[in-house]
Design an enzyme around this catalytic site. Sequence first.
Site: not given
Lengths: 524, 524
Positions: B181, B238-240, B243, B260, B297, B389
């Site tokens: 993707k 990617g973003s929390r 995810g 991650e 990251c 973050e």
Amino acid sequence: MPGELRPVLIDGRWRPACATGSFRAFDPSTGEEVGDAFPVSDWADAQQALEAGARASEALLDVPADGIAAFLERYAERLEARADEVVAMAALETGLPAPTRLAVAELPRTTNQLRQAARCAREMDWARPVVDVSSGIHSCFGALDGPVVVFGPNNFPLAFNGVSGGDFAAAIAAGNPVIAKAHPCHPGTTRLLAEEAHRAAEECEMPVGTVQLLYRLGHAEGERLVSHPLVGATGYTGSRAAGLHLRTAALQAGKPIHLELSSVNPVFLLPGALDERSAEIVDELRNSSLLGTGQFCTNPGLVVIPAGPGGDAFATALVGLLAEAPAGLLLGRGVLRNLGDAVRVVREAGAELLLGGAPVEGPGFRYQNTLLRVSGQRFLERPRAFQTEMFGNACLIVVAADREQSVAIARQLEGNLTGCLYCHTDGRDDAAYGAVVRVLRRRVGRLLNDKMPTGVAVVPSMNHGGPFPATGDPGHTAVGLPASMLRFAALHCYDNVGLHRLPAPLRDIGPAGRVSPAKPPSHR
Amino acid sequence: MPGELRPVLIDGRWRPACATGSFRAFDPSTGEEVGDAFPVSDWADAQQALEAGARASEALLDVPADGIAAFLERYAERLEARADEVVAMAALETGLPAPTRLAVAELPRTTNQLRQAARCAREMDWARPVVDVSSGIHSCFGALDGPVVVFGPNNFPLAFNGVSGGDFAAAIAAGNPVIAKAHPCHPGTTRLLAEEAHRAAEECEMPVGTVQLLYRLGHAEGERLVSHPLVGATGYTGSRAAGLHLRTAALQAGKPIHLELSSVNPVFLLPGALDERSAEIVDELRNSSLLGTGQFCTNPGLVVIPAGPGGDAFATALVGLLAEAPAGLLLGRGVLRNLGDAVRVVREAGAELLLGGAPVEGPGFRYQNTLLRVSGQRFLERPRAFQTEMFGNACLIVVAADREQSVAIARQLEGNLTGCLYCHTDGRDDAAYGAVVRVLRRRVGRLLNDKMPTGVAVVPSMNHGGPFPATGDPGHTAVGLPASMLRFAALHCYDNVGLHRLPAPLRDIGPAGRVSPAKPPSHR
């Protein structure tokens, strides 16, 4: 009232629980309550166990591998010294036979497991050290940050007990304290085990709180426990529904949880195998499927046979053998009820009842040895319903019209701990084996050939795991040291960190100057 | 309208998408749309990709390790042959500098990673074969049952791209097909990469559907994709928030997903280190924190310094260096907005703004180099808020009153990819190091000493992972072959299975790999 309850083991001592209720074990042979009253703990008990466990987790950083190993070995010795009492209590609470199972198989397996874990802790190759001198980056596995919570199942009161079984041994050997949650079927057994674990821990001067025990918690408290910030991870063996609730709670909080859930353990009997040795195989199947009254995680609950006279004769012979065998004891009233419910689901989906199908009248927890049959075509119409786990002494035969249908059945299987294929020894089933195994292989953790799935050897090559719903992760095993330890460990990398600051598995790895991922370190 | 959109790669060919909408990339330096229009795929595209991926997953069983390795190597060659075009497109879509980063660092890293994965596939020790002749039970890792879905992030258009990066290489090398993707930031770059992957796959006669590409999906379709019965597993970087939504969907269906997510990568500067070489360290920190405009990251986003003149001078010097440096480009409008929001959260929690704190006026996606400061005491009152973050060129300094407060700060840290400690070289910081590292070690995946965290070497000892929320599982790494392959593999055990029926890693294992090296497994 709380004074009459057995104490819990928290923060290094046996003390009265903050109890919200109480319970007792049942004697499966009579259905009557037996033994002491045990507490259902309030959240306050769990909270204190967590805080003590977090302190123990940090204190264990100062315990060398030898110390952890010595504790596991001392615990094994203490269990052996108290074997008669432990076995008698387990037999009373579970109905499992003491002489043929608990004393000669399960207790030795349990102490063997503790000793294997001790050896792995000492040898340190479980940590998979990787030393890369050229980059100055090294890595190995280390203990988690916080105690491991272990929920043991009902069916192995010793070898999978939260305070003595495989998860316990793996978690401790990897350097974690354990908060054990007893199974309500056998609290008395669990108490005896925990007493010995606690004494061994004291003798070996392990940190206070290395071993803790709660007997029972409400559902909400259980979910709060596994998702608490102080928890390192959870190991859970038990029912699918309860396991999935715990998993949702744990993962929302970012806490690892390792599950062993349900499995029907498909067995494919290929045509040549039945032509060659039907009587032998029917005997093997009978023995495997009645072991522990069918209450093994690896119980063969779904057997695919070929349509035609060979398959028909096999089914008839199996009915005969199962009809002759006495119905064994089930572990609890819940198991009896769930088994009846599951058989009903499978019948309502369209399976024909060949034998049994009802509880045994009279006292105690017994269900008739039960056999059902369904055509491959019907199975393929409702594959989920026919994979309902009938935990206990019940088995479903699926009659496959031909090889293609056998493959189609395999393709509809959910994840399982095991999968078996039986073939003719002259190779005539090879093409059928190849066609089925191509699909079956990746639906199961352990593939067997000409062997029944019960009996899980504690060897390094074992995989007692498999794709969901057998477990939550197809890359982990619950049995087989040292691999099972990795469920309770974190990967730790050291970048530009001096030799004197590295942990033992990296410091002691041997000749420097190369990446050596597979090489075990030397003994210290 | 759909005719104007770039086609998707499904089932071995580029064909028009079943599109529900379209999008284009942005040039971060102007904020204007650039390049071709790409489709947002309907579920029908995902469904076809899944079905083709499932066929490819089974077909890959017949491809030997050499074939997979040859494909990865051919792909690397093809990327090198088209390097100029790939780099130019990536520079246009991401604003990352072509000469200093994409051409000389990220593309070579990407091809190196593909070649390392090829080598691992060939050598087969990634599969961790365990042969136990005495029990007749053997095990090794094998490919998953179904394609791996890879969601690549915005910040490494090549080295972490879903169709060329670390997850792609690891999944393919372990024997899985990939459904990539694309990240909507750089669809044109992803198209060029996928074209080369597809051509290499055709040249090497890989199964149809080994590499597939979708450019974009709605949230609901993404969740449906990762939880589909035909999926093997998912890798997501990617973003929390996104995810965690994907994880909930995947895990409810029992599908593995490797995440991650976010990381603030704490750096502890101990007092002696600043006494010894403050100017040197401030320079290192400036360089590390501005790398890729802070969009790494492993960007050092939280720096703990000692209270007092040494710490004050360090902060002043850092303000000076950051004020002089030009504000770099951010990857997209969303990154710019999120960075502003995150800085606001940290300020509102009580941090003092030392520098920056606002977008740069004018065209393009830029935010001022930003530095904030908070006392250790205040940090400890709201530890979660101060660990927000700030993805981009912003950093928070925490001023620790003393060693005990440094340890208390470490104790409040969430899981991170990295953690650093800087010490005086004469050993005077050793006690402080010991006190902090005891806690910090288990909150991070990679511990660094006297070194900044950016720069993730692709070596076998690397751990690019860490406790939640850095990743979903502290036992796995996304970088570092062959360990990263295990995220996309299942443990396969063989019990009583003849040698001729074992997979290559078990058949071909040398005596050194055997647990019980008596004799080779006998044919039945």
